[in-house]
Design a protein around this motif. Structure first.
Motif, PDB file in Angstrom:
ATOM      1  N   THR A  39       2.902  -0.394   9.815  1.00  0.00           N
ATOM      2  CA  THR A  39       2.122  -1.434   9.134  1.00  0.00           C
ATOM      3  C   THR A  39       2.772  -1.727   7.786  1.00  0.00           C
ATOM      4  OG1 THR A  39       0.643   0.258   8.232  1.00  0.00           O
ATOM      5  CG2 THR A  39      -0.052  -0.841  10.274  1.00  0.00           C
ATOM      6  N   PRO A  40       2.501  -2.877   7.179  1.00  0.00           N
ATOM      7  CA  PRO A  40       3.191  -3.254   5.945  1.00  0.00           C
ATOM      8  C   PRO A  40       3.053  -2.226   4.834  1.00  0.00           C
ATOM      9  CG  PRO A  40       2.067  -5.158   6.862  1.00  0.00           C
ATOM     10  CD  PRO A  40       1.623  -3.974   7.677  1.00  0.00           C
ATOM     11  N   ASN A  41       4.184  -1.876   4.260  1.00  0.00           N
ATOM     12  CA  ASN A  41       4.237  -0.952   3.127  1.00  0.00           C
ATOM     13  C   ASN A  41       5.483  -1.299   2.310  1.00  0.00           C
ATOM     14  OD1 ASN A  41       3.708   1.208   1.411  1.00  0.00           O
ATOM     15  ND2 ASN A  41       4.808   2.670   2.700  1.00  0.00           N
ATOM     16  N   PHE A  99       9.223  -2.352  -5.867  1.00  0.00           N
ATOM     17  CA  PHE A  99       9.992  -3.312  -6.655  1.00  0.00           C
ATOM     18  C   PHE A  99       9.969  -4.728  -6.069  1.00  0.00           C
ATOM     19  CE2 PHE A  99      13.036  -1.169  -3.845  1.00  0.00           C
ATOM     20  CZ  PHE A  99      13.671  -2.232  -3.225  1.00  0.00           C
ATOM     21  N   LEU A 100       9.375  -4.889  -4.869  1.00  0.00           N
ATOM     22  CA  LEU A 100       9.260  -6.221  -4.267  1.00  0.00           C
ATOM     23  C   LEU A 100       7.851  -6.804  -4.361  1.00  0.00           C
ATOM     24  CD1 LEU A 100      11.405  -5.712  -1.031  1.00  0.00           C
ATOM     25  CD2 LEU A 100      12.042  -6.983  -3.090  1.00  0.00           C
ATOM     26  N   VAL A 101       6.890  -5.999  -4.758  1.00  0.00           N
ATOM     27  CA  VAL A 101       5.485  -6.434  -4.727  1.00  0.00           C
ATOM     28  C   VAL A 101       5.252  -7.641  -5.638  1.00  0.00           C
ATOM     29  CG1 VAL A 101       3.126  -5.755  -5.319  1.00  0.00           C
ATOM     30  CG2 VAL A 101       4.592  -4.185  -4.023  1.00  0.00           C
ATOM     31  N   ASP A 102       5.807  -7.622  -6.833  1.00  0.00           N
ATOM     32  CA  ASP A 102       5.585  -8.734  -7.759  1.00  0.00           C
ATOM     33  C   ASP A 102       6.243 -10.014  -7.256  1.00  0.00           C
ATOM     34  OD1 ASP A 102       4.589  -9.746 -10.380  1.00  0.00           O
ATOM     35  OD2 ASP A 102       6.728 -10.040 -10.760  1.00  0.00           O
ATOM     36  N   TYR A 103       7.430  -9.898  -6.687  1.00  0.00           N
ATOM     37  CA  TYR A 103       8.110 -11.063  -6.094  1.00  0.00           C
ATOM     38  C   TYR A 103       7.252 -11.690  -5.008  1.00  0.00           C
ATOM     39  CZ  TYR A 103      11.352 -13.051  -2.558  1.00  0.00           C
ATOM     40  OH  TYR A 103      11.945 -13.823  -1.591  1.00  0.00           O
ATOM     41  N   ARG A 155       2.106 -14.297   6.261  1.00  0.00           N
ATOM     42  CA  ARG A 155       1.642 -13.361   7.286  1.00  0.00           C
ATOM     43  C   ARG A 155       2.743 -12.333   7.507  1.00  0.00           C
ATOM     44  NH1 ARG A 155       3.132 -14.264  12.857  1.00  0.00           N
ATOM     45  NH2 ARG A 155       4.463 -16.080  13.175  1.00  0.00           N
ATOM     46  N   TRP A 156       2.470 -11.307   8.309  1.00  0.00           N
ATOM     47  CA  TRP A 156       3.496 -10.319   8.585  1.00  0.00           C
ATOM     48  C   TRP A 156       3.697 -10.160  10.084  1.00  0.00           C
ATOM     49  CZ3 TRP A 156       2.953  -5.539  11.090  1.00  0.00           C
ATOM     50  CH2 TRP A 156       1.636  -5.111  11.329  1.00  0.00           C
ATOM     51  N   ILE A 157       4.887  -9.688  10.442  1.00  0.00           N
ATOM     52  CA  ILE A 157       5.259  -9.507  11.838  1.00  0.00           C
ATOM     53  C   ILE A 157       6.011  -8.188  11.971  1.00  0.00           C
ATOM     54  CG2 ILE A 157       5.389 -11.975  12.381  1.00  0.00           C
ATOM     55  CD1 ILE A 157       8.443 -11.774  12.017  1.00  0.00           C
ATOM     56  N   ARG A 158       6.172  -7.709  13.215  1.00  0.00           N
ATOM     57  CA  ARG A 158       7.019  -6.548  13.476  1.00  0.00           C
ATOM     58  C   ARG A 158       8.433  -7.021  13.775  1.00  0.00           C
ATOM     59  NH1 ARG A 158       4.315  -1.594  14.821  1.00  0.00           N
ATOM     60  NH2 ARG A 158       6.386  -0.777  15.342  1.00  0.00           N
ATOM     61  N   MET A 159       9.400  -6.295  13.229  1.00  0.00           N
ATOM     62  CA  MET A 159      10.822  -6.605  13.415  1.00  0.00           C
ATOM     63  C   MET A 159      11.586  -5.331  13.768  1.00  0.00           C
ATOM     64  SD  MET A 159      11.770  -9.775  13.195  1.00  0.00           S
ATOM     65  CE  MET A 159      13.518  -9.607  12.836  1.00  0.00           C
ATOM     66  N   ALA A 164       8.015  -7.085   8.620  1.00  0.00           N
ATOM     67  CA  ALA A 164       8.577  -8.170   7.811  1.00  0.00           C
ATOM     68  C   ALA A 164       7.474  -9.133   7.408  1.00  0.00           C
ATOM     69  CB  ALA A 164       9.661  -8.916   8.585  1.00  0.00           C
ATOM     70  N   GLY A 165       7.635  -9.705   6.239  1.00  0.00           N
ATOM     71  CA  GLY A 165       6.728 -10.749   5.778  1.00  0.00           C
ATOM     72  C   GLY A 165       7.330 -12.116   6.038  1.00  0.00           C
ATOM     73  N   VAL A 166       6.478 -13.065   6.364  1.00  0.00           N
ATOM     74  CA  VAL A 166       6.898 -14.449   6.559  1.00  0.00           C
ATOM     75  C   VAL A 166       6.118 -15.302   5.560  1.00  0.00           C
ATOM     76  CG1 VAL A 166       7.160 -16.361   8.182  1.00  0.00           C
ATOM     77  CG2 VAL A 166       7.177 -13.992   9.022  1.00  0.00           C
TER      78      VAL A 166
END
Length: 228
Positions: free
Chosen positions: A156-158, A162-166, A179-183, A221-223
């Protein structure tokens, strides 16, 4: 090894690794039909987003900061015997050598983050410059689709801190949907999974693969997408 060295000196190994992830054409098509469009693949790398699109688009511009990655992409396209409707350009995301209102769709996978993560100097300014360039090269009614990691070795997304603010800026400042997907990376054996990912992700993931006996390495991955 620094990330720039990986992309310039181990481009073939990177291509082998990402080739084990799913085809993303369906995800892109679900957001914007791309048939007959002029498309920019920003940070195209070895072509994981471009390859499924090239047969259906009118034109495809593939930019990347690494010439070796673009060489792999170009060779793959030639091998597939497509009519040459693509160009490759070494370019910085913040200063694209493209005319204004040149494309209908921008796709960018796992690339803008290198300029926009919080450990990068001037990260917010970098992101502002990238967004301004994308707005400039897009025609009215155009679409931007961005894909970035939401965690490797996790179901699941984690995302890394250092990418959270972006990611928050994409949604709050620039108005992207998300949204998020599995990659997941799918390999034949546990040993192959370790060999093909270790050079990029390091010992921590390699140890996790061994401990869990993963031949399929989970990846989220986030989209993010926006119609302009």
């Amino acid at each position: 090894m620094a990330i720039d060295d990986i992309y310039n000196k181990q481009a073939e190994a990177y291509e082998i690794m990402v080739s084990r992830q799913p085809d993303l054409s369906g995800v892109i098509h679900g957001i914007r039909s791309y048939e007959g469009l002029d498309v920019l693949d920003l940070g195209a790398g070895s072509g994981r987003l471009s390859i499924p699109l090239v047969s259906d688009v009118s034109s495809l511009i593939c930019t990347d900061i690494s010439q070796p990655m673009l060489d792999i992409l170009d060779d793959k396209f030639i091998h597939l015997h497509h009519t040459r409707n693509w160009t490759t350009v070494v370019a910085d995301h913040r200063s694209l050598p493209l005319a204004s209102s040149r494309v209908d769709l921008v796709v960018s996978g796992w690339s803008i983050s290198y300029l926009a993560h919080s450990n990068q100097e001037n990260c917010s300014q970098n992101l502002e410059q990238v967004m301004a360039e994308l707005q400039r090269v897009l025609r009215p009614g155009g679409t931007i689709i961005i894909l970035e990691t939401m965690g490797t070795g996790t179901d699941t997304p984690n995302p890394p801190d250092f990418l959270v603010d972006y990611y928050a800026q994409l949604e709050r400042t620039y108005g992207f949907n998300h949204r998020w997907i599995r990659m997941d990376y799918v390999f034949d054996t546990v040993e192959e999974a370790q060999q093909c990912t270790g050079f990029f992700f390091g010992e921590e993931l390699s140890d996790k693969i061994q401990a869990n006996q993963w031949s399929t390495v989970p990846e989220c991955a986030g989209v993010w997408w926006k119609h302009v």
